[in-house]
Design a protein around this motif. Structure first.
Motif, short mmCIF file in Angstrom:
data_model
loop_
_atom_site.label_atom_id
_atom_site.label_comp_id
_atom_site.label_asym_id
_atom_site.label_seq_id
_atom_site.Cartn_x
_atom_site.Cartn_y
_atom_site.Cartn_z
N LEU A 175 5.76 -18.62 1.92
CA LEU A 175 5.71 -17.63 2.78
C LEU A 175 4.44 -16.97 3.12
O LEU A 175 3.79 -16.61 4.25
N MET A 176 3.72 -16.67 1.99
CA MET A 176 2.30 -16.11 2.03
C MET A 176 1.08 -17.06 2.79
O MET A 176 0.34 -16.56 3.39
N ARG A 177 1.44 -18.37 2.46
CA ARG A 177 0.42 -19.30 2.95
C ARG A 177 0.60 -19.26 4.65
O ARG A 177 -0.45 -19.50 5.42
N ASP A 178 1.91 -19.37 5.00
CA ASP A 178 2.21 -19.21 6.46
C ASP A 178 1.75 -18.19 7.02
O ASP A 178 1.18 -18.58 8.16
N GLN A 179 1.88 -16.78 6.31
CA GLN A 179 1.30 -15.73 6.91
C GLN A 179 -0.37 -15.56 7.24
O GLN A 179 -0.81 -15.24 8.12
N LEU A 180 -0.82 -16.33 6.31
CA LEU A 180 -2.21 -16.30 6.02
C LEU A 180 -2.82 -17.11 7.14
O LEU A 180 -3.77 -16.85 7.87
N SER B 146 -5.46 -22.46 24.15
CA SER B 146 -5.67 -23.50 24.89
C SER B 146 -7.02 -24.12 24.76
O SER B 146 -7.12 -25.39 24.84
N ALA B 147 -7.72 -23.19 24.80
CA ALA B 147 -9.25 -23.76 24.77
C ALA B 147 -9.65 -23.93 23.21
O ALA B 147 -10.90 -24.15 23.37
N TYR B 148 -8.83 -23.66 22.26
CA TYR B 148 -9.36 -23.66 21.04
C TYR B 148 -8.98 -25.03 20.34
O TYR B 148 -7.89 -25.65 20.71
N ASP B 149 -9.82 -25.54 19.59
CA ASP B 149 -9.54 -26.82 18.89
C ASP B 149 -8.36 -27.10 18.04
O ASP B 149 -8.13 -28.08 17.56
N GLU B 150 -7.80 -25.98 17.92
CA GLU B 150 -6.37 -25.98 16.80
C GLU B 150 -5.22 -26.45 17.56
O GLU B 150 -4.14 -26.86 17.14
N MET B 151 -5.36 -26.63 18.95
CA MET B 151 -4.12 -27.37 19.70
C MET B 151 -4.06 -28.77 19.28
O MET B 151 -5.04 -29.39 19.38
N GLN C 99 0.38 -25.56 15.81
CA GLN C 99 1.50 -25.61 15.11
C GLN C 99 1.95 -24.23 14.42
O GLN C 99 3.23 -24.00 14.32
N ASN C 100 1.03 -23.65 14.00
CA ASN C 100 1.43 -22.17 13.35
C ASN C 100 1.89 -21.01 14.51
O ASN C 100 2.85 -20.42 14.12
N MET C 101 1.20 -21.23 15.56
CA MET C 101 1.77 -20.24 16.80
C MET C 101 3.31 -20.68 17.04
O MET C 101 3.96 -19.81 17.34
N LEU C 102 3.31 -21.86 17.44
CA LEU C 102 4.69 -22.51 17.74
C LEU C 102 5.85 -22.19 16.80
O LEU C 102 7.01 -21.66 17.19
N THR D 237 10.37 -19.02 15.05
CA THR D 237 10.91 -18.08 13.96
C THR D 237 11.24 -16.58 14.65
O THR D 237 12.56 -16.09 14.15
N ASN D 238 10.39 -16.07 15.50
CA ASN D 238 10.76 -14.95 16.16
C ASN D 238 12.36 -15.03 16.96
O ASN D 238 13.25 -14.07 16.76
N LEU D 239 12.52 -16.13 17.53
CA LEU D 239 13.55 -16.48 18.46
C LEU D 239 14.66 -16.59 17.62
O LEU D 239 15.84 -16.14 17.73
#
Length: 347
Positions: free
Chosen positions: A170-175, A191-196, A236-239, A244-246
């Motif tokens: 849980l803590m790792r996910d939030q970090l 979308s302009a960031y290389d984490e996509m 991945q983290n944002m999705l 999770t919110n939904l």
């Protein structure tokens, strides 16, 4: 804009230069006394009445000075309007709408100032969104962590080890989530960031369902998953945070013994459609209309009295839109359950 300024803009010789407009008005004002003196000499016998020429020149000079100052004041009205509207924006955050159509320096200043204020307002909104994002999505995991720590002393060693691993994840996910939020702040658009990247939608859904298994068991809610596995273009983290919110919302507003269905499949337009449907308390048409608005203020309590800040769905929409995804909500009315549909880009 001042009508005088518009009229001078209609003259082709003055249209492209504000200083030239200023000089044209000043030139006429300065030479009006000379014109008055010439007229006086032409139609008056100065030998008989020399004092009349002096009176006419003085009178015309005063009149032309007053008239010139008034006209120049009208000509500077657009500049004063810029200063006034900037002050009003500082006090009320109301953006100006000048629609400057001229080609001179003042019209250019208006357009640049308007663009700068809109850019500033967008930046302020993004900063506020990020602040809300952090405050909203950090409260739930911190609350969950506190709950785990409170029950740890009562658990046996095996269960304690499992709960500690759950807390660690849980803590790792939030970090990781905080890192991505900071990346958005820096790059403005994920979308302009290389984490996509290419993300397995089924894997993400399973992770989210597993992470909320305790809440699911506590309320005896049955979750059915019928998700066709595909790769989608996302962070991945944002999705995972958006899902999770939904799902958290669905569990919060579904009574004990209810059902939640998660269905996903690709459509025919290079998108993937994922829906989360519950048998919960549903929503009125009025609630649906304002659900994703930033100013939405409906702090509905969950079926067990769970609190809500009224920001989750707006922030979920922000998370998804930053990845090129979209979301919409449906409900047949209060007591009829809700359905949230997410459209993601296929990899």
């Amino acid at each position: 804009m001042a009508s005088l300024y518009d009229k001078l803009n209609s003259l082709s010789t003055l249209r492209k230069s504000y200083p030239l407009k200023f000089l044209a008005v000043a030139f006429l004002g300065i030479h009006l006394p000379v014109i008055g003196l010439i007229v006086t000499i032409q139609f008056t016998d100065l030998a008989l009445r020399p004092w009349l020429a002096v009176l006419i020149v003085v009178g015309v000079t005063l009149l032309s000075s007053i008239l010139t100052l008034f006209i120049l004041r009208e000509l500077t009205l657009p500049i004063r309007q810029i200063a006034s509207d900037v002050e009003r924006y500082k006090a009320t955050r109301k953006l100006p709408n000048w629609n400057a159509s001229g080609a001179d320096e003042v019209s250019s200043l208006m357009r640049l100032t308007e663009d700068a204020l809109r850019s500033l307002e967008n930046s302020r909104i993004r900063q506020e969104d990020l602040s809300m994002l952090l405050s909203h999505d950090l409260r739930s995991p911190i609350g969950a962590a506190i709950g785990l720590l409170e029950v740890l002393p009562e658990l046996d060693d095996n269960e304690k080890e499992l709960r500690l691993k759950e807390l660690q994840q849980l803590m790792r996910d939030q970090l990781a989530f905080i890192d991505v939020v900071l990346a958005i702040q820096k790059h403005e658009n994920i979308s302009a960031y290389d984490e996509m990247g290419d993300v397995s939608i089924l894997h993400s859904v399973k992770e989210v369902v597993e992470s909320l298994s305790t809440s699911t068991k506590n309320k005896r809610i049955n979750i059915s998953v019928s998700v066709q596995n595909e790769l989608v273009r996302a962070n991945q983290n944002m999705l995972r945070q958006a899902l999770t919110n939904l799902l958290t919302n669905a569990l919060k507003y579904t009574p004990e013994g209810g059902q939640v269905r998660i269905v996903g499949r690709p459509d025919y337009s290079k998108h993937y459609l994922l829906s989360i449907e519950d048998t919960g308390i549903g929503m009125s048409e009025e609630t649906l209309n304002g659900l994703f608005n930033r100013s939405f203020n409906d702090h509905m309590k969950g079926t067990r009295g769970e609190s809500s800040m009224g920001l989750g769905l707006y922030l979920t929409k922000t998370l998804l839109s930053n990845q090129g995804a979209s979301i919409q909500a449906e409900s047949q009315g209060e007591g009829q359950g809700s359905k949230f549909s997410v459209s993601l880009k296929l990899a």
